[in-house]
Design a protein around this motif. Sequence first.
Motif, PDB file in Angstrom:
ATOM      1  N   ARG A 455      -6.551  -9.689  10.027  1.00  0.00           N
ATOM      2  CA  ARG A 455      -8.101  -9.743   9.831  1.00  0.00           C
ATOM      3  C   ARG A 455      -8.170  -8.733   8.616  1.00  0.00           C
ATOM      4  N   GLU A 456      -7.408  -7.492   8.884  1.00  0.00           N
ATOM      5  CA  GLU A 456      -7.470  -6.570   7.706  1.00  0.00           C
ATOM      6  C   GLU A 456      -6.669  -7.050   6.423  1.00  0.00           C
ATOM      7  N   LEU A 457      -5.803  -8.050   6.420  1.00  0.00           N
ATOM      8  CA  LEU A 457      -5.116  -8.737   5.353  1.00  0.00           C
ATOM      9  C   LEU A 457      -6.355  -9.566   4.635  1.00  0.00           C
ATOM     10  N   ALA A 458      -6.876 -10.331   5.348  1.00  0.00           N
ATOM     11  CA  ALA A 458      -8.101 -11.354   4.672  1.00  0.00           C
ATOM     12  C   ALA A 458      -8.920 -10.341   3.982  1.00  0.00           C
ATOM     13  N   ARG A 459      -9.258  -9.431   4.622  1.00  0.00           N
ATOM     14  CA  ARG A 459     -10.185  -8.176   3.863  1.00  0.00           C
ATOM     15  C   ARG A 459      -9.581  -7.796   2.534  1.00  0.00           C
ATOM     16  N   SER A 460      -8.402  -7.573   2.414  1.00  0.00           N
ATOM     17  CA  SER A 460      -7.649  -7.145   1.190  1.00  0.00           C
ATOM     18  C   SER A 460      -7.623  -8.234   0.113  1.00  0.00           C
ATOM     19  N   VAL A 461      -7.242  -9.550   0.799  1.00  0.00           N
ATOM     20  CA  VAL A 461      -7.281 -10.678  -0.024  1.00  0.00           C
ATOM     21  C   VAL A 461      -8.606 -10.726  -0.676  1.00  0.00           C
ATOM     22  N   ALA A 470      -8.001 -12.453 -15.020  1.00  0.00           N
ATOM     23  CA  ALA A 470      -7.376 -11.621 -16.216  1.00  0.00           C
ATOM     24  C   ALA A 470      -6.904 -10.153 -15.640  1.00  0.00           C
ATOM     25  N   ARG A 471      -7.760  -9.728 -14.824  1.00  0.00           N
ATOM     26  CA  ARG A 471      -7.279  -8.510 -14.278  1.00  0.00           C
ATOM     27  C   ARG A 471      -6.214  -8.513 -13.197  1.00  0.00           C
ATOM     28  N   LEU A 472      -6.164  -9.625 -12.624  1.00  0.00           N
ATOM     29  CA  LEU A 472      -4.910  -9.711 -11.477  1.00  0.00           C
ATOM     30  C   LEU A 472      -3.539  -9.647 -12.254  1.00  0.00           C
ATOM     31  N   ASP A 473      -3.574  -9.933 -13.359  1.00  0.00           N
ATOM     32  CA  ASP A 473      -2.344  -9.821 -14.175  1.00  0.00           C
ATOM     33  C   ASP A 473      -1.450  -8.412 -14.046  1.00  0.00           C
ATOM     34  N   ASP A 474      -2.280  -7.608 -13.849  1.00  0.00           N
ATOM     35  CA  ASP A 474      -1.850  -6.033 -13.981  1.00  0.00           C
ATOM     36  C   ASP A 474      -1.909  -5.705 -12.510  1.00  0.00           C
ATOM     37  N   GLN A 478       0.414  -5.222  -6.099  1.00  0.00           N
ATOM     38  CA  GLN A 478      -0.410  -5.100  -5.211  1.00  0.00           C
ATOM     39  C   GLN A 478      -0.504  -6.573  -4.484  1.00  0.00           C
ATOM     40  N   LEU A 479      -0.532  -7.760  -5.340  1.00  0.00           N
ATOM     41  CA  LEU A 479      -0.674  -8.762  -4.760  1.00  0.00           C
ATOM     42  C   LEU A 479       0.720  -9.026  -4.046  1.00  0.00           C
ATOM     43  N   GLY A 480       1.778  -8.467  -4.351  1.00  0.00           N
ATOM     44  CA  GLY A 480       3.288  -8.545  -3.581  1.00  0.00           C
ATOM     45  C   GLY A 480       3.385  -7.935  -2.247  1.00  0.00           C
ATOM     46  N   ARG A 481       2.602  -6.721  -2.527  1.00  0.00           N
ATOM     47  CA  ARG A 481       2.329  -6.206  -1.120  1.00  0.00           C
ATOM     48  C   ARG A 481       1.586  -6.989  -0.154  1.00  0.00           C
ATOM     49  N   ILE A 482       0.492  -7.383  -0.498  1.00  0.00           N
ATOM     50  CA  ILE A 482      -0.234  -8.437   0.258  1.00  0.00           C
ATOM     51  C   ILE A 482       0.688  -9.500   0.677  1.00  0.00           C
ATOM     52  N   VAL A 483       1.223 -10.297   0.017  1.00  0.00           N
ATOM     53  CA  VAL A 483       2.206 -11.234   0.421  1.00  0.00           C
ATOM     54  C   VAL A 483       3.326 -10.889   1.426  1.00  0.00           C
ATOM     55  N   ASP A 484       4.058  -9.541   1.174  1.00  0.00           N
ATOM     56  CA  ASP A 484       4.949  -9.157   2.023  1.00  0.00           C
ATOM     57  C   ASP A 484       4.186  -8.727   3.360  1.00  0.00           C
ATOM     58  N   ILE A 485       3.094  -8.378   3.438  1.00  0.00           N
ATOM     59  CA  ILE A 485       2.325  -8.240   4.671  1.00  0.00           C
ATOM     60  C   ILE A 485       2.323  -9.373   5.398  1.00  0.00           C
ATOM     61  N   GLY A 486       1.786 -10.653   4.815  1.00  0.00           N
ATOM     62  CA  GLY A 486       1.805 -11.777   5.360  1.00  0.00           C
ATOM     63  C   GLY A 486       3.022 -12.377   5.780  1.00  0.00           C
ATOM     64  N   ALA A 487       4.038 -12.174   5.017  1.00  0.00           N
ATOM     65  CA  ALA A 487       5.393 -12.559   5.516  1.00  0.00           C
ATOM     66  C   ALA A 487       6.033 -11.841   6.892  1.00  0.00           C
ATOM     67  N   LYS A 533      -2.649   3.888  -1.736  1.00  0.00           N
ATOM     68  CA  LYS A 533      -1.956   4.877  -2.428  1.00  0.00           C
ATOM     69  C   LYS A 533      -0.773   4.445  -2.970  1.00  0.00           C
ATOM     70  N   ASN A 534      -0.630   4.268  -4.162  1.00  0.00           N
ATOM     71  CA  ASN A 534       0.725   3.898  -4.868  1.00  0.00           C
ATOM     72  C   ASN A 534       0.900   4.394  -6.325  1.00  0.00           C
ATOM     73  N   THR A 535       1.960   4.329  -7.012  1.00  0.00           N
ATOM     74  CA  THR A 535       2.322   4.773  -8.222  1.00  0.00           C
ATOM     75  C   THR A 535       2.254   3.706  -9.353  1.00  0.00           C
ATOM     76  N   ASP A 536       1.582   2.637  -9.081  1.00  0.00           N
ATOM     77  CA  ASP A 536       1.502   1.502  -9.917  1.00  0.00           C
ATOM     78  C   ASP A 536       1.093   1.941 -11.412  1.00  0.00           C
ATOM     79  N   ALA A 537      -0.220   2.579 -11.497  1.00  0.00           N
ATOM     80  CA  ALA A 537      -0.390   2.967 -12.816  1.00  0.00           C
ATOM     81  C   ALA A 537       0.266   3.726 -13.693  1.00  0.00           C
ATOM     82  N   ARG A 538       0.962   4.753 -12.878  1.00  0.00           N
ATOM     83  CA  ARG A 538       1.849   5.571 -13.517  1.00  0.00           C
ATOM     84  C   ARG A 538       3.253   5.049 -14.001  1.00  0.00           C
ATOM     85  N   ASP A 539       3.400   4.088 -13.050  1.00  0.00           N
ATOM     86  CA  ASP A 539       4.663   3.343 -13.507  1.00  0.00           C
ATOM     87  C   ASP A 539       4.631   2.374 -14.651  1.00  0.00           C
ATOM     88  N   ARG A 540       3.414   1.726 -15.007  1.00  0.00           N
ATOM     89  CA  ARG A 540       3.039   0.805 -15.986  1.00  0.00           C
ATOM     90  C   ARG A 540       3.199   1.643 -17.204  1.00  0.00           C
TER      91      ARG A 540
END
Length: 595
Positions: A455-461, A470-474, A478-487, A533-540
């Motif tokens: 249920r929490e995963l569905a809310r995140s999705v 267009a915004r999802l390209d960056d 984050q989307l990979g983490r969602i997929v990994d949670i589902g896996a 909380k992650n370092t994605d923006a800094r990493d980009r």
Amino acid sequence: MTASDFGAELFLGRLRTGLLTVVSGDPRRLGPEDEEFLARLRDFCEQKVDGDRIEREDRIPDEVVEGLKDIGALSIRIPRAYGGLGLSGMCYFRALMIVTTAHSAIGELLAAHQAIGLPQPITLFGTEEQKRAFLPRCVREISAFTLTEPDIGNDPFRMRTTAVPDPGSGTYRLNGVKLWATNGVIADLLVVMAMVPASGAGPGGMTAFVVEADSPGVTVEHRSSFLGLRGLENGAIRLHDVVVPSGNRIGAEGAGLDIALAAQDTSRLSLPAVCAAAAKWSLKIAREWAGVRVQWGRPIGEHDAVAGKLSFIASTAFALEAMVEVTGRLAELGVADTRFDAELAKLYASEQAWLVADELVQLRGGRGYETARSAAARGERGVPAEQLLRDLRIGRIFDGSTEALRTFIATSVIENHRAEDRTSAEAGGTDRQEARGAAPEHLTGHRSFVEEAARELARSVGTYAEQPDARLDDQQRQLGRIVDIGAELYAMTVTCAYAEALTEHGESPARLADAFCARSRLRVTELFGQLEKNTDARDRAVARQVLDGGFGWLEDGVLDPSTDGPWIAEPKPGPATGRNLRRKIPAPRQDGAHH
């Protein structure tokens, strides 16, 4: 997506455990004909396959290939009406587990032929005439699937191989270069994907063709060599003015990508089966070694640091087997759409099996890094742990790299969520049809965790589904983490279902499932935390500076042993300029020896 796709339902917040019904008793038992074949295959591998010889010579001996043909290993799933064994899909997966532990190259030989080679596309999309013409040949003749090109990674629309129709002669003329064609060096039959140009007769597009490997203009230009998988007959194939009859086209013009994806969908569990076999072998070696290796007065398996590794290897091996057994049987029964589940299994199994192999090497210490041949020469048991590590590494790359597969799955997840009523998706729901009262209490607790996490995963999705594409390209990580949670949630659920079905093994299956789920829950909690909380923006930002050369100074003081040449070689059109490296296996026999 359909309502019967368990994995896709998870991302919508719905735990449909009733879709994972497992046969009672020991679900690992197969029918008598399946078991009889597997016994023959095991005997053959134990008596005739020398894995060290394959490593040493970098090829599967002709007599081994011919022996596999004789017992029907190339035709496990080909229907009997066309000369095959007509055995079950689960028998095929078990066969892969046997041969890949004899040597990984044999597993790739069989999988490349039966899972994505000619039998699969012809069975799914071929005409009856094509089935009669080609399936009996596939019983003993080896096939290869050719899609990849030098400039194609996960983007098939960059394909340059062409197929120009000649309506007057009823043929197509194919030109192009294919790269990394597994079995391509020894294949008798090729499935070639090529672009048909648009014309007044139709829109053209990517199209699948059956090509005779000995046709004029077909040349194996290069046999590839890799980090692992020695003995793999993989190479680059040039097609120059290869004339192919229209009757060898599979499906309609432009249907090639759909054919490729469909064949891939039905074969997705091949790699999880290989990964499960690797983990099961790793468990055997880890158990035996940890019991005989003594340090500081006791077996190393009794030391806490090693005990954690043993638990991880054992519980992960159980989970990977559960994925193959549960999802594989559902796929074979046809009562559920398991394509999404199989994608999750491929993604998860390839990542976890690599970790298992790494832990096995670490547990073995210096002996894990030493080759089996070297250890045997010293008088010790030759254990190919380092070979396993090398061989498994490709699993995270081919058949959809981990990064690409996460993106593909995430795209489907977003599309499915957008198609759903958001309130309904967040509301979740279950249909726990199995006898929950019979489940051990700790497994019930793990399933409750999955239900809440889904249920929490569905809310995140939903949060990302509301954003423009267009915004999802960056947001790939984050989307990979969602997929990994589902896996992880998928893995936990099938593992619990499998444990509850293995009633003939006492409490040990539930103990393994509990150990696996406890670890999985920690990973899920960590992944949810990284969504916040992650370092994605800094990493980009750092990555952009890397690409701009801003850290070039850091590269000073080292040598680059790479050879000169382009990063991606442009294939030159025209005929082959070197010799044909195709390896011809002895001519097919017609005595029906495998029946």
